[in-house]
Motif scaffolding. Structure first.
Motif: not given
Length: 127
Positions: A48-54, A79-86, A88-92
């Motif tokens: 579920d890491s947006v950073e890894m996917l990007v 989609q992953t970022g949307r799902r866990k938007l609340k 996400l840390d600064e990097d994500e």
């Protein structure tokens, strides 16, 4: 060294992304394969890491691989970022912003104009 760091802490995303980029400096197919395998291991540990996917999409894109695959990767990041938007840390959050940008660029290059506008509008609402 990065393999050791990620063995010790599989959730250390910078270890995975930096290690993959160092491996990708070898511009051969072998270097690309090693880089993507390393990053795939990181994605397995951090699905579920947006950073890894990007980063995965970035490496694919930079190596000139299939643009439709890149589009799917960046879409998954959004989609992953949307799902866990609340949560996400600064990097994500920065990675999510980048995912929107790259997804829109992929869609533009693929000639999907209406989808480009929708993705860009959605991304702009967040930022």
């Amino acid at each position: 060294m990065f393999r050791l760091m990620t063995w010790l802490d599989p959730n250390f995303v910078p270890g995975w992304t930096t290690g993959a980029n160092i491996l990708a400096r070898d511009k051969s197919n072998y270097g690309f394969r090693r880089s993507m395998e390393f990053l795939s291991d990181g994605l397995n540990a951090n699905p579920d890491s947006v950073e890894m996917l990007v980063e995965y999409g970035h490496l694919q894109l930079n190596m000139g691989r299939d643009l439709s695959v890149d589009e799917r990767i960046f879409d998954r990041a959004v989609q992953t970022g949307r799902r866990k938007l609340k949560y996400l840390d600064e990097d994500e959050q920065a990675a999510l912003e980048e995912a929107y940008r790259w997804l829109a660029r992929c869609k533009r290059t693929l000639g999907k104009r209406e989808e480009v506008e929708a993705v860009a509008a959605e991304g702009l609402k967040l930022y």
